[in-house]
Design an enzyme around this catalytic site. Sequence first.
Site, PDB file in Angstrom:
ATOM      1  N   PRO A  97       0.813  -1.224   0.000  1.00  0.00           N
ATOM      2  CA  PRO A  97       0.000   0.000   0.000  1.00  0.00           C
ATOM      3  C   PRO A  97       0.844   1.272   0.000  1.00  0.00           C
ATOM      4  O   PRO A  97       2.042   1.217   0.273  1.00  0.00           O
ATOM      5  CB  PRO A  97      -0.787  -0.111   1.313  1.00  0.00           C
ATOM      6  CG  PRO A  97       0.049  -0.989   2.188  1.00  0.00           C
ATOM      7  CD  PRO A  97       0.765  -1.934   1.279  1.00  0.00           C
ATOM      8  N   THR A  98       0.214   2.400  -0.314  1.00  0.00           N
ATOM      9  CA  THR A  98       0.931   3.676  -0.284  1.00  0.00           C
ATOM     10  C   THR A  98       1.263   4.017   1.182  1.00  0.00           C
ATOM     11  O   THR A  98       0.445   3.820   2.076  1.00  0.00           O
ATOM     12  CB  THR A  98       0.037   4.785  -0.887  1.00  0.00           C
ATOM     13  OG1 THR A  98      -0.330   4.365  -2.200  1.00  0.00           O
ATOM     14  CG2 THR A  98       0.768   6.110  -0.967  1.00  0.00           C
ATOM     15  N   LEU A 233       4.483  -0.080 -13.843  1.00  0.00           N
ATOM     16  CA  LEU A 233       3.988   1.225 -13.398  1.00  0.00           C
ATOM     17  C   LEU A 233       3.492   2.037 -14.593  1.00  0.00           C
ATOM     18  O   LEU A 233       2.446   2.683 -14.531  1.00  0.00           O
ATOM     19  CB  LEU A 233       5.096   2.021 -12.679  1.00  0.00           C
ATOM     20  CG  LEU A 233       5.643   1.472 -11.368  1.00  0.00           C
ATOM     21  CD1 LEU A 233       6.609   2.468 -10.742  1.00  0.00           C
ATOM     22  CD2 LEU A 233       4.523   1.161 -10.390  1.00  0.00           C
ATOM     23  N   ALA A 237      -0.116   3.619 -15.506  1.00  0.00           N
ATOM     24  CA  ALA A 237      -0.207   5.074 -15.645  1.00  0.00           C
ATOM     25  C   ALA A 237      -0.864   5.444 -16.982  1.00  0.00           C
ATOM     26  O   ALA A 237      -1.725   6.319 -17.050  1.00  0.00           O
ATOM     27  CB  ALA A 237       1.182   5.696 -15.538  1.00  0.00           C
ATOM     28  N   CYS A 288      -4.596  -0.470  -7.775  1.00  0.00           N
ATOM     29  CA  CYS A 288      -3.344  -0.243  -8.500  1.00  0.00           C
ATOM     30  C   CYS A 288      -3.133   1.144  -9.078  1.00  0.00           C
ATOM     31  O   CYS A 288      -2.075   1.737  -8.911  1.00  0.00           O
ATOM     32  CB  CYS A 288      -3.238  -1.257  -9.634  1.00  0.00           C
ATOM     33  SG  CYS A 288      -2.783  -2.875  -9.036  1.00  0.00           S
ATOM     34  N   ARG A 358     -11.513  -1.493  -2.949  1.00  0.00           N
ATOM     35  CA  ARG A 358     -10.362  -0.619  -2.704  1.00  0.00           C
ATOM     36  C   ARG A 358     -10.360   0.576  -3.660  1.00  0.00           C
ATOM     37  O   ARG A 358     -10.491   0.415  -4.856  1.00  0.00           O
ATOM     38  CB  ARG A 358      -9.063  -1.426  -2.833  1.00  0.00           C
ATOM     39  CG  ARG A 358      -8.874  -2.386  -1.660  1.00  0.00           C
ATOM     40  CD  ARG A 358      -7.637  -3.234  -1.815  1.00  0.00           C
ATOM     41  NE  ARG A 358      -7.766  -4.188  -2.898  1.00  0.00           N
ATOM     42  CZ  ARG A 358      -6.806  -5.046  -3.253  1.00  0.00           C
ATOM     43  NH1 ARG A 358      -5.659  -5.049  -2.609  1.00  0.00           N
ATOM     44  NH2 ARG A 358      -6.998  -5.891  -4.239  1.00  0.00           N
ATOM     45  N   ARG A 448     -22.106   6.156 -14.858  1.00  0.00           N
ATOM     46  CA  ARG A 448     -21.388   5.232 -15.752  1.00  0.00           C
ATOM     47  C   ARG A 448     -21.907   5.314 -17.188  1.00  0.00           C
ATOM     48  O   ARG A 448     -21.433   4.572 -18.058  1.00  0.00           O
ATOM     49  CB  ARG A 448     -21.511   3.796 -15.237  1.00  0.00           C
ATOM     50  CG  ARG A 448     -20.858   3.555 -13.884  1.00  0.00           C
ATOM     51  CD  ARG A 448     -19.353   3.353 -14.012  1.00  0.00           C
ATOM     52  NE  ARG A 448     -18.750   3.048 -12.729  1.00  0.00           N
ATOM     53  CZ  ARG A 448     -17.478   2.672 -12.586  1.00  0.00           C
ATOM     54  NH1 ARG A 448     -16.687   2.554 -13.621  1.00  0.00           N
ATOM     55  NH2 ARG A 448     -16.989   2.436 -11.396  1.00  0.00           N
TER      56      ARG A 448
HETATM   57  C1  UDX Z   1      -1.668  -7.100  -5.290  1.00  0.00           C
HETATM   58  C2  UDX Z   1      -0.207  -6.756  -5.441  1.00  0.00           C
HETATM   59  O1  UDX Z   1       0.540  -7.723  -4.868  1.00  0.00           O
HETATM   60  C3  UDX Z   1       0.027  -5.356  -5.049  1.00  0.00           C
HETATM   61  O2  UDX Z   1       1.346  -5.009  -5.134  1.00  0.00           O
HETATM   62  C4  UDX Z   1      -0.763  -4.611  -6.031  1.00  0.00           C
HETATM   63  O3  UDX Z   1      -0.460  -3.288  -6.049  1.00  0.00           O
HETATM   64  C5  UDX Z   1      -2.192  -4.860  -5.770  1.00  0.00           C
HETATM   65  O4  UDX Z   1      -2.433  -6.177  -5.990  1.00  0.00           O
HETATM   66  P1  UDX Z   1      -3.425  -8.008  -3.815  1.00  0.00           P
HETATM   67  O5  UDX Z   1      -3.239  -9.440  -4.141  1.00  0.00           O
HETATM   68  O6  UDX Z   1      -4.525  -7.285  -4.499  1.00  0.00           O
HETATM   69  O7  UDX Z   1      -2.072  -7.238  -4.062  1.00  0.00           O
HETATM   70  O8  UDX Z   1      -3.445  -7.708  -2.277  1.00  0.00           O
HETATM   71  P2  UDX Z   1      -4.272  -8.412  -1.166  1.00  0.00           P
HETATM   72  O9  UDX Z   1      -5.545  -8.937  -1.720  1.00  0.00           O
HETATM   73  O10 UDX Z   1      -4.259  -7.465  -0.033  1.00  0.00           O
HETATM   74  O11 UDX Z   1      -3.377  -9.699  -0.819  1.00  0.00           O
HETATM   75  C6  UDX Z   1      -2.146  -9.681  -0.204  1.00  0.00           C
HETATM   76  C7  UDX Z   1      -2.099 -10.845   0.775  1.00  0.00           C
HETATM   77  O12 UDX Z   1      -0.776 -10.959   1.288  1.00  0.00           O
HETATM   78  C8  UDX Z   1      -3.020 -10.722   1.984  1.00  0.00           C
HETATM   79  O13 UDX Z   1      -3.885 -11.815   2.039  1.00  0.00           O
HETATM   80  C9  UDX Z   1      -2.064 -10.697   3.186  1.00  0.00           C
HETATM   81  O14 UDX Z   1      -2.569 -11.322   4.320  1.00  0.00           O
HETATM   82  C10 UDX Z   1      -0.858 -11.421   2.636  1.00  0.00           C
HETATM   83  N1  UDX Z   1       0.395 -11.147   3.332  1.00  0.00           N
HETATM   84  C11 UDX Z   1       0.809  -9.894   3.561  1.00  0.00           C
HETATM   85  C12 UDX Z   1       1.174 -12.231   3.749  1.00  0.00           C
HETATM   86  O15 UDX Z   1       0.801 -13.380   3.581  1.00  0.00           O
HETATM   87  N2  UDX Z   1       2.375 -11.990   4.362  1.00  0.00           N
HETATM   88  C13 UDX Z   1       2.815 -10.740   4.622  1.00  0.00           C
HETATM   89  O16 UDX Z   1       3.886 -10.570   5.200  1.00  0.00           O
HETATM   90  C14 UDX Z   1       1.997  -9.658   4.214  1.00  0.00           C
HETATM   91  C1  UDX Z   2      -5.843  -2.590 -13.543  1.00  0.00           C
HETATM   92  C2  UDX Z   2      -5.160  -2.912 -14.867  1.00  0.00           C
HETATM   93  O1  UDX Z   2      -6.143  -2.929 -15.912  1.00  0.00           O
HETATM   94  C3  UDX Z   2      -4.424  -4.229 -14.785  1.00  0.00           C
HETATM   95  O2  UDX Z   2      -3.708  -4.466 -15.981  1.00  0.00           O
HETATM   96  C4  UDX Z   2      -3.461  -4.182 -13.613  1.00  0.00           C
HETATM   97  O3  UDX Z   2      -2.807  -5.425 -13.462  1.00  0.00           O
HETATM   98  C5  UDX Z   2      -4.185  -3.835 -12.335  1.00  0.00           C
HETATM   99  O4  UDX Z   2      -4.894  -2.607 -12.495  1.00  0.00           O
HETATM  100  P1  UDX Z   2      -8.078  -3.308 -12.345  1.00  0.00           P
HETATM  101  O5  UDX Z   2      -7.786  -2.188 -11.413  1.00  0.00           O
HETATM  102  O6  UDX Z   2      -8.422  -4.634 -11.791  1.00  0.00           O
HETATM  103  O7  UDX Z   2      -6.836  -3.547 -13.326  1.00  0.00           O
HETATM  104  O8  UDX Z   2      -9.309  -2.896 -13.285  1.00  0.00           O
HETATM  105  P2  UDX Z   2      -9.520  -2.021 -14.594  1.00  0.00           P
HETATM  106  O9  UDX Z   2     -10.450  -2.744 -15.459  1.00  0.00           O
HETATM  107  O10 UDX Z   2      -8.265  -1.574 -15.193  1.00  0.00           O
HETATM  108  O11 UDX Z   2     -10.320  -0.767 -14.022  1.00  0.00           O
HETATM  109  C6  UDX Z   2      -9.729   0.155 -13.135  1.00  0.00           C
HETATM  110  C7  UDX Z   2     -10.690   1.293 -12.876  1.00  0.00           C
HETATM  111  O12 UDX Z   2     -10.856   2.092 -14.028  1.00  0.00           O
HETATM  112  C8  UDX Z   2     -12.108   0.846 -12.485  1.00  0.00           C
HETATM  113  O13 UDX Z   2     -12.592   1.685 -11.462  1.00  0.00           O
HETATM  114  C9  UDX Z   2     -12.894   1.022 -13.757  1.00  0.00           C
HETATM  115  O14 UDX Z   2     -14.266   1.239 -13.529  1.00  0.00           O
HETATM  116  C10 UDX Z   2     -12.228   2.248 -14.349  1.00  0.00           C
HETATM  117  N1  UDX Z   2     -12.360   2.329 -15.805  1.00  0.00           N
HETATM  118  C11 UDX Z   2     -11.797   1.391 -16.619  1.00  0.00           C
HETATM  119  C12 UDX Z   2     -13.039   3.414 -16.374  1.00  0.00           C
HETATM  120  O15 UDX Z   2     -13.553   4.279 -15.653  1.00  0.00           O
HETATM  121  N2  UDX Z   2     -13.121   3.493 -17.740  1.00  0.00           N
HETATM  122  C13 UDX Z   2     -12.560   2.574 -18.560  1.00  0.00           C
HETATM  123  O16 UDX Z   2     -12.678   2.742 -19.797  1.00  0.00           O
HETATM  124  C14 UDX Z   2     -11.876   1.477 -17.984  1.00  0.00           C
END
Ligand code: UDX
Ligand code: UDX
Length: 468
Positions: A97-98, A233, A237, A288, A358, A448
């Site tokens: 996280p940030t 990244l 972006a 993300c 999130r 939407r």
């Molecule tokens: C992912 C990517 O890994 C993150 O960098 C990206 O920006 C967002 O997506 P995500 O899988 O979505 O993260 O996160 P989350 O659903 O919070 O899962 C992370 C898991 O790691 C959690 O279940 C947490 O309990 C686990 N964790 C965290 C461990 O098992 N060990 C640790 O030390 C910390």
């Molecule tokens: C994104 C990237 O697409 C994926 O490649 C990366 O690994 C993780 O981040 P995600 O966040 O799961 O995936 O969903 P995405 O479909 O990209 O949508 C992100 C946000 O943008 C959502 O809130 C969606 O509603 C919004 N969105 C997407 C728009 O508002 N307009 C669009 O045309 C597309």
Amino acid sequence: MKNKFIKNICCIGAGYVGGPTMSVIAFNCPELRVDVVDINKERIEAWNSEDFSKLPIFEPGLEDIIKKCRGVNLFFSNNVEESISKADIIFISVNTPTKKKGIGAGFASDLKWVESSARQIAKFARNHTVVVEKSTLPVKTAETIKSILNSSEQNEGINKMNIQNNQKSFSIVSNPEFLAEGTAINDLQKPDRVLIGGEDHYSIDLISDIYQNWVDKEKIITTNLWSSELSKLVSNAFLAQRISSINSISAICEATGANINEVAKAIGTDTRIGSKFLQPGPGFGGSCFKKDILNLVYLCKFYGLNEVADYWEQVVDINQWQQNRISSLVIRNLFGTLSNKKLAVYGFSFKANTNDTRESPSINVSINLLQEGAKLSFYDPKVSEKQILSEFENNINEKNVLVNNTALKAAEGADAIIVLTEWEEFNHLDWEDIFKIMRKPAWVFDTRVFLDKQYLKNIGFKVWSLGT
Ligand code: UDX
Ligand code: UDX
């Protein structure tokens, strides 16, 4: 698998990325054993639940794969140390996280979980282990991981000698995930590309071999470590930038009488621009986009590239502006005050087909409306009441938050419905029944731009549709 020495894969982090990614690897590589480990007991119990509706993540297609692989070659557990010690390859998929405080607060990623995972790997790994960065990470994080791993034991880096001599050694590979939630399984099964960045061919080939079980070799791009980390990244972006661009134009459309869907279609048919990611809305959410752009901004500032940092930060600023703009518009149309008014909020996940909330635009818009004194009545097909309430825990107006299990119930006595997530079922509701139980004038705010505006108007609703 071409490489017969690879038998065990471990993934630390059973979250939105780790869970589906490992499930798809297990599904396509039956000869590998895949252990997904997590420190969170509840989450692991949910992954192991006999009742598949209790899986911690809702993703179309995931349940089928879990049914086929769980207990066969896919295992979920809290046995972090044991799984690390058996693994030939370890994926790090923990959350990043940030940072909330300290240097880089508000921009940089908090790498404490990545660091603790690296320390556990350094301690418990045996022989040669390939450590794969799956989490999205700031550029040069591999450096941090490497120095933790290398300081553990005498590690001479990867060479054939120490693999054969069973010495502890590590190599690092960056293999960012590009799956989008809601389509994760499809994205994993049929990726546009797989990106593998590394320093030695042995490790890059090893990871590439795994993917080649179901992905064409031509789709596997190999780079150096830093290009791979940076590409993740930059991908996010660029995608987010398109959303902020189209959302900024939605405001011009409203001011001029143009229609955002028509404009999006007109520009998107230019093959150089392309039609994807031009859907206007209440701004991007998800774990993300914002985090990764802020990371990029931090990186630019670190290298003194302030103009570049400002350029990308604007993408996040416009996103916030769009959410505030929508909130203000709702208030203005409801005669400038929300005191004693009930507003139904349809949709709480950050996009359709996921239960993930999130950074959902629904959160910011709702907080703005609560601050104006509104009572909010929520309905989301997949997000639990507990999850919705948890987002307002520290809000002084949390008593004004109600959660319903049907869209109809949420609209009872409401002055307006604000549609914030594009769930397809919202197009198939009985809007006539909904209209009957609302206070008049009854508003629908379609952020939407996907509902049938004319149909709603014919029923008697006052309708505001973004960008029209
Ligand atoms: C992912 C990517 O890994 C993150 O960098 C990206 O920006 C967002 O997506 P995500 O899988 O979505 O993260 O996160 P989350 O659903 O919070 O899962 C992370 C898991 O790691 C959690 O279940 C947490 O309990 C686990 N964790 C965290 C461990 O098992 N060990 C640790 O030390 C910390
Ligand atoms: C994104 C990237 O697409 C994926 O490649 C990366 O690994 C993780 O981040 P995600 O966040 O799961 O995936 O969903 P995405 O479909 O990209 O949508 C992100 C946000 O943008 C959502 O809130 C969606 O509603 C919004 N969105 C997407 C728009 O508002 N307009 C669009 O045309 C597309």
